[in-house]
Design an enzyme around this catalytic site. Structure first.
Site, mmCIF file in Angstrom:
data_model
loop_
_atom_site.group_PDB
_atom_site.id
_atom_site.type_symbol
_atom_site.label_atom_id
_atom_site.label_comp_id
_atom_site.label_asym_id
_atom_site.label_seq_id
_atom_site.Cartn_x
_atom_site.Cartn_y
_atom_site.Cartn_z
ATOM 1 C CB CYS A 78 -2.351 0.737 -6.328
ATOM 2 S SG CYS A 78 -3.867 0.504 -5.438
ATOM 3 C CB CYS B 259 -0.915 -0.025 1.219
ATOM 4 S SG CYS B 259 -2.444 0.880 0.920
ATOM 5 C CB CYS C 205 -4.080 1.355 -2.309
ATOM 6 S SG CYS C 205 -3.331 0.568 -3.721
#
Length: 164
Positions: A92, A8, A84
């Site tokens: 992302c 993430c 994400c």
């Protein structure tokens, strides 16, 4: 044994929780790590509280850069999963070199403001959604699946309840 890297942006909330769940439920089948493209430096306090509630030592977790996993001494990564929330406009990270990629986008519980109880509620829900996904992955014979099959399964898991 498969190695999974959960990515993430900040590596402070969703990816940390996913790493913990994968290692807890997948012990013996997988080794999971987490990292971020722009790490916050420390895990979110809500993530640390959720880990403690689940009986997992939060001191073992830190927010780290994905650069650690691009170094020559880094473990080989079999699967990279981003968590994400694309729908929320988050960028992302894309990990180069992982042969199989999946996306399990979820809203960021670190964005929730309010009392500790409200924040903890958001982290609890994120844990629940990630655990559903991890259990779905562990139900698969992923050790023997062809890469295209595993990619498709990871994509299907990513569309489960709560996807962002």
């Amino acid at each position: 044994m498969k190695t999974i890297l959960v990515l993430c942006t900040g590596n402070s909330a969703r990816s940390v929780l996913a790493e913990a769940i994968l290692n807890q439920l997948g012990a013996g089948r997988i080794i999971a790590y987490s990292a971020g493209s722009e790490p916050k430096g420390v895990p979110h306090p809500g993530a640390l509280r959720r880990l403690a509630v689940k009986g997992i030592d939060p001191s073992a977790f830190r927010s780290k850069s994905w650069d650690e996993f691009a170094a020559p001494s880094a473990p080989a990564i079999d699967i990279a999963i981003t968590v994400c929330g694309n729908a929320a406009g988050e960028a992302c990270p894309l990990f180069i070199g992982a042969p199989i990629r999946g996306h399990w986008g979820l809203p960021d519980p670190a964005d929730v403001t309010g009392s500790d109880a409200e924040i903890d509620g958001a982290f609890d829900e994120t844990w629940r959604l990630l655990e559903l996904r991890v259990r779905a992955l562990l139900a698969l014979p992923f050790d023997t699946m062809e890469p295209a099959e595993l990619r498709a399964a990871l994509a299907a898991i990513g569309r489960m309840e709560g996807a962002a």
